[in-house]
Design an enzyme around this catalytic site. Structure first.
Site, PDB file in Angstrom:
ATOM      1  N   GLU A   1      64.154   9.953  35.752  1.00  0.00           N
ATOM      2  CA  GLU A   1      65.096  10.305  34.684  1.00  0.00           C
ATOM      3  C   GLU A   1      65.610  11.698  35.018  1.00  0.00           C
ATOM      4  O   GLU A   1      64.922  12.682  34.746  1.00  0.00           O
ATOM      5  CB  GLU A   1      64.376  10.283  33.322  1.00  0.00           C
ATOM      6  CG  GLU A   1      63.785   8.928  32.951  1.00  0.00           C
ATOM      7  CD  GLU A   1      64.840   7.952  32.451  1.00  0.00           C
ATOM      8  OE1 GLU A   1      65.930   8.399  32.035  1.00  0.00           O
ATOM      9  OE2 GLU A   1      64.586   6.733  32.485  1.00  0.00           O
TER      10      GLU A   1
ATOM     11  N   CYS B   1      69.846  16.872  28.634  1.00  0.00           N
ATOM     12  CA  CYS B   1      70.276  16.221  29.882  1.00  0.00           C
ATOM     13  C   CYS B   1      71.555  15.424  29.692  1.00  0.00           C
ATOM     14  O   CYS B   1      72.315  15.253  30.635  1.00  0.00           O
ATOM     15  CB  CYS B   1      69.160  15.321  30.395  1.00  0.00           C
ATOM     16  SG  CYS B   1      68.600  14.151  29.161  1.00  0.00           S
TER      17      CYS B   1
HETATM   18  P1  NAD Z   1      62.171  20.358  36.725  1.00  0.00           P
HETATM   19  O1  NAD Z   1      62.572  19.286  37.673  1.00  0.00           O
HETATM   20  O2  NAD Z   1      62.199  21.766  37.201  1.00  0.00           O
HETATM   21  O3  NAD Z   1      60.679  20.127  36.176  1.00  0.00           O
HETATM   22  C1  NAD Z   1      60.226  18.899  35.639  1.00  0.00           C
HETATM   23  C2  NAD Z   1      58.736  18.745  35.910  1.00  0.00           C
HETATM   24  O4  NAD Z   1      58.510  18.771  37.318  1.00  0.00           O
HETATM   25  C3  NAD Z   1      57.856  19.819  35.287  1.00  0.00           C
HETATM   26  O5  NAD Z   1      56.735  19.198  34.686  1.00  0.00           O
HETATM   27  C4  NAD Z   1      57.439  20.677  36.473  1.00  0.00           C
HETATM   28  O6  NAD Z   1      56.114  21.151  36.352  1.00  0.00           O
HETATM   29  C5  NAD Z   1      57.506  19.726  37.642  1.00  0.00           C
HETATM   30  N1  NAD Z   1      57.922  20.384  38.888  1.00  0.00           N
HETATM   31  C6  NAD Z   1      58.819  21.402  39.024  1.00  0.00           C
HETATM   32  N2  NAD Z   1      58.970  21.732  40.320  1.00  0.00           N
HETATM   33  C7  NAD Z   1      58.153  20.922  41.025  1.00  0.00           C
HETATM   34  C8  NAD Z   1      57.844  20.757  42.413  1.00  0.00           C
HETATM   35  N3  NAD Z   1      58.420  21.529  43.354  1.00  0.00           N
HETATM   36  N4  NAD Z   1      56.955  19.801  42.771  1.00  0.00           N
HETATM   37  C9  NAD Z   1      56.383  19.025  41.845  1.00  0.00           C
HETATM   38  N5  NAD Z   1      56.616  19.141  40.516  1.00  0.00           N
HETATM   39  C10 NAD Z   1      57.482  20.063  40.112  1.00  0.00           C
HETATM   40  O7  NAD Z   1      63.103  20.159  35.447  1.00  0.00           O
HETATM   41  P2  NAD Z   1      63.182  21.065  34.152  1.00  0.00           P
HETATM   42  O8  NAD Z   1      63.796  22.374  34.521  1.00  0.00           O
HETATM   43  O9  NAD Z   1      61.893  21.044  33.434  1.00  0.00           O
HETATM   44  O10 NAD Z   1      64.241  20.216  33.279  1.00  0.00           O
HETATM   45  C11 NAD Z   1      65.618  20.330  33.449  1.00  0.00           C
HETATM   46  C12 NAD Z   1      66.184  19.186  34.267  1.00  0.00           C
HETATM   47  O11 NAD Z   1      65.707  17.957  33.757  1.00  0.00           O
HETATM   48  C13 NAD Z   1      67.700  19.088  34.153  1.00  0.00           C
HETATM   49  O12 NAD Z   1      68.235  18.752  35.404  1.00  0.00           O
HETATM   50  C14 NAD Z   1      67.924  17.957  33.176  1.00  0.00           C
HETATM   51  O13 NAD Z   1      69.142  17.293  33.281  1.00  0.00           O
HETATM   52  C15 NAD Z   1      66.786  17.063  33.509  1.00  0.00           C
HETATM   53  N6  NAD Z   1      66.443  16.220  32.377  1.00  0.00           N
HETATM   54  C16 NAD Z   1      66.641  14.880  32.477  1.00  0.00           C
HETATM   55  C17 NAD Z   1      66.356  14.088  31.379  1.00  0.00           C
HETATM   56  C18 NAD Z   1      66.533  12.601  31.410  1.00  0.00           C
HETATM   57  O14 NAD Z   1      66.005  11.943  30.525  1.00  0.00           O
HETATM   58  N7  NAD Z   1      67.236  12.036  32.371  1.00  0.00           N
HETATM   59  C19 NAD Z   1      65.859  14.654  30.214  1.00  0.00           C
HETATM   60  C20 NAD Z   1      65.667  16.020  30.171  1.00  0.00           C
HETATM   61  C21 NAD Z   1      65.946  16.806  31.260  1.00  0.00           C
END
Ligand code: NAD
Length: 460
Positions: free
Chosen positions: A215, A249
Site C-alpha cells: 500500500e 496517502c
Molecule cells: P515509510 O516507507 O518511510 O515507512 C513505513 C514503515 O516502513 C515504517 O514502519 C518504517 O519503520 C519502515 N521503514 C522505513 N524505512 C525502512 C527501511 N529502509 N527498511 C525497512 N523498513 C523501513 O513511510 P512513512 O513515511 O511512514 O509514510 C509515508 C508514505 O506512506 C507516503 O509515501 C504515503 O503515501 C504512504 N502511505 C500509503 C498509504 C496507503 O494506504 N497506500 C497510507 C499511508 C501512507
C-alpha cells in the site's frame, strides 16, 4: 511486556507459528473474539488513543476519532457481520468428463503474517490490516511506525490485553527492527508506506517468496471540469487537503482545472482554504525533517503562491499554500507532496488533463469534479488509479465494502472488507470423487474406443 526488542524477533515469530499450528485461529469463534476485542479496545481506550494521536501528530480529537477510530471500528464491525458468509465454501461446476465428482473452493488462513504501518494514520493503518488478517484466521505480527511513538506504545500496551497475546504480537522499533523482521519468512506481508521502502520490502520478501500487499503513495490528481459545481469542488478539495495537514496517502496532490473556469475556481479554493486555516484546528507536520522537506518543496517551483506561507516551528503547524502554475518538472510537481501544499494547473480540456495524468506514474487515487456522466466515463476508461471518487474526495476508502489498494508504483494488492479477507486467505480448490465406481478403462493402456469417446466428450 508487550514490546519486543530486536533480539527476540525470531522467538516472537516462533510463538506465533506455534499458535497457528495449534489450529485454534482457524476456528471462527477465535476470529470473532479478536474482532470483538479490537472493537472493545477502541471503545474502552478512546481517550488514550486520541491522546497518543495528539502527542504524535497534534491530531485534533474529532479528526482522530473520525479517521482512525471510527474507520477501524467500521472495518471490524463489517468483518464481524460478514465473516460467516465469507468463510463458506463455494461450489464449482465439474466438466462432464470428470463426473461423478464434486468441486469447491474454500478459504484457508495463510499462517503468520507481518503488518508494517506508517506514521500518518498510525492507528488505522496498523489495525485495519489486522482486521483482515485475523478475520481470515491468521496470526499477526504488528510493526507500528517509530515516527508515531506514542501511538506505537499505547497499541503495544493494549493489544495483548484485548486480543490473543499468543496470536497477535506487537513489535515496536525503527528501520533496524523492520530489517530484522524482513529477514524472516512470513506467509504474507502487508506493508503501508512509501514507494521507496516498498521496494526494500518486496526485495526482502522475494528471498523467501513471501507474497506481499504493498500500500504505497504517489501523486493523486484532481481534475476539475468546466461543468463542475465549482463552489462545492473548492470546498471539498480544500477539506481533503487540510485533512491531517495533507499527510494523507490519498490526499489531492495537485489540481488540473479547465482553463475557462480556472480563475473562478482558484479564487474559491483559496477562500475555502483560508476559512479552514483560520477556523479549524490543524494537525501538525509530523517532525522537523518533514517540515524542512515541505519548505524545500516551496523553493524554485516557478509558480505564483496565492496564500501566505506560515509555519510555526514549535507546534509544526503549517498553513496551506496554493501554488498557481508551478513548473511541471519542479520538485513540487514530481515528488509526492504529503503536506498542505496544493499546486493548481490550468489545462485546455479534460482530454489534456487525462494526457497529463497518463504521462505520469499511476496514482493511488484520482478525483474528478464534473456534472457529466460522459466525462466521468471517459476519465474512468482512460486513466489508471488505485481508486476514484467522483465529485468528492477520500470517502472511497472509508466504505468497508470497497477494496483499497494502488496500481503500478502506488501499490499492489488490496484490502478492506471481503477483499482484505481474501488477501489473507488462500483460496483452496478441492475436488472429491467417489470410489464406488472405478472402471478399468479409465487407466492405461487406453483402448481406441475409450480414446475416441474421451475425445468426443471433450471436443472443442
Ligand atoms: P515509510 O516507507 O518511510 O515507512 C513505513 C514503515 O516502513 C515504517 O514502519 C518504517 O519503520 C519502515 N521503514 C522505513 N524505512 C525502512 C527501511 N529502509 N527498511 C525497512 N523498513 C523501513 O513511510 P512513512 O513515511 O511512514 O509514510 C509515508 C508514505 O506512506 C507516503 O509515501 C504515503 O503515501 C504512504 N502511505 C500509503 C498509504 C496507503 O494506504 N497506500 C497510507 C499511508 C501512507
Amino acid at each position: 511486556m508487550s514490546t519486543e526488542t530486536t533480539t527476540d524477533v525470531g522467538a516472537v515469530i516462533e510463538r506465533l507459528r506455534t499458535t497457528f499450528d495449534s489450529g485454534r485461529t482457524t476456528d471462527l469463534a477465535w476470529r470473532r473474539r479478536q474482532l470483538r476485542g479490537l472493537i472493545d479496545l477502541l471503545h474502552d481506550h478512546e481517550e488514550d488513543l486520541l491522546a497518543a494521536l495528539a502527542a504524535d501528530l497534534g491530531k485534533p480529537a474529532f479528526d482522530g476519532w473520525l479517521t482512525e477510530l471510527l474507520v477501524t471500528r467500521d472495518e471490524a464491525a463489517h468483518a464481524l457481520k460478514h465473516l460467516g458468509s465469507w468463510s463458506k465454501p463455494t461450489k464449482h461446476p465439474v466438466p462432464a468428463a470428470f463426473q461423478p465428482a464434486q468441486a469447491w473452493t474454500e478459504p484457508q488462513p495463510l499462517g503468520v503474517v507481518l503488518l508494517i504501518a506508517p506514521w500518518n494514520y498510525p492507528l488505522q493503518l496498523l489495525l485495519a490490516p489486522l482486521v483482515a488478517a485475523v478475520a481470515a484466521g491468521n496470526c499477526a505480527l504488528l510493526k507500528p511506525s517509530e515516527l508515531a511513538p506514542a501511538t506505537s506504545a499505547v497499541v503495544a500496551d493494549l493489544v495483548p490485553r484485548y486480543l490473543d497475546p499468543e496470536g497477535v504480537i506487537v513489535v515496536e522499533g525503527g528501520v533496524p527492527v523492520t530489517t530484522e523482521l524482513l529477514s524472516h519468512p512470513f506467509d504474507h506481508i502487508l506493508f503501508t508506506g512509501s514507494t521507496r521502502v516498498g521496494q526494500v520490502v518486496m526485495e526482502a520478501a522475494a528471498k523467501h517468496l513471501t507474497p506481499v500487499t504493498l500500500e504505497l503513495g504517489g501523486k493523486s490528481p484532481t481534475i476539475v471540469a468546466a461543468d463542475a459545481d465549482l463552489k462545492v469542488a473548492a470546498r471539498r478539495i480544500a477539506w481533503a487537503k487540510i485533512l491531517n495537514a495533507g499527510q494523507t496517502c490519498i490526499a489531492p496532490d495537485y489540481v488540473l482545472v479547465e482553463r475557462s473556469v480556472s480563475e473562478a475556481f482558484t479564487g474559491l479554493l483559496v477562500d475555502e482554504l483560508e476559512k479552514f486555516r483560520d477556523r479549524a484546528p490543524a494537525t501538525s507536520i509530523v517532525n522537523e525533517h518533514h517540515l524542512d522537506r515541505l519548505e524545500g518543496l516551496l523553493d524554485g517551483h516557478g509558480g505564483d503562491e496565492l496564500t501566505a506561507r506560515k509555519a510555526d516551528r514549535s507546534s509544526r503547524v503549517m498553513a496551506p499554500v496554493v501554488i498557481r502554475e508551478p513548473e511541471p518538472d519542479s520538485a513540487v510537481m514530481t515528488e509526492e507532496i504529503f503536506g498542505p501544499i496544493l499546486p493548481v494547473l490550468a489545462v485546455d480540456s479534460v482530454d489534456d488533463a487525462i494526457e497529463f495524468v497518463r504521462a505520469r506514474p499511476r496514482p493511488l487515487a484520482l478525483y474528478l469534479f464534473s456534472g457529466s456522466r460522459a466525462t466521468e466515463r471517459t476519465v474512468l476508461d482512460r486513466t489508471h488509479a488505485g481508486s476514484v471518487c467522483v465529485n468528492h474526495l477520500v470517502y472511497q476508502v472509508a466504505a468497508p465494502s470497497l477494496p483499497f489498494g494502488g496500481v503500478g508504483p502506488s501499490g499492489m494488492g488490496a484490502y478492506h472488507g471481503k477483499t482484505g479477507f481474501e488477501t489473507f486467505s488462500h483460496t483452496k480448490s478441492v475436488m472429491r470423487r467417489p470410489t464406488r465406481v472405478d472402471p478399468g478403462f479409465m487407466y492405461p493402456p487406453y483402448s481406441p474406443l475409450v480414446q475416441r469417446v474421451l475425445k468426443f466428450v471433450t471436443r472443442w
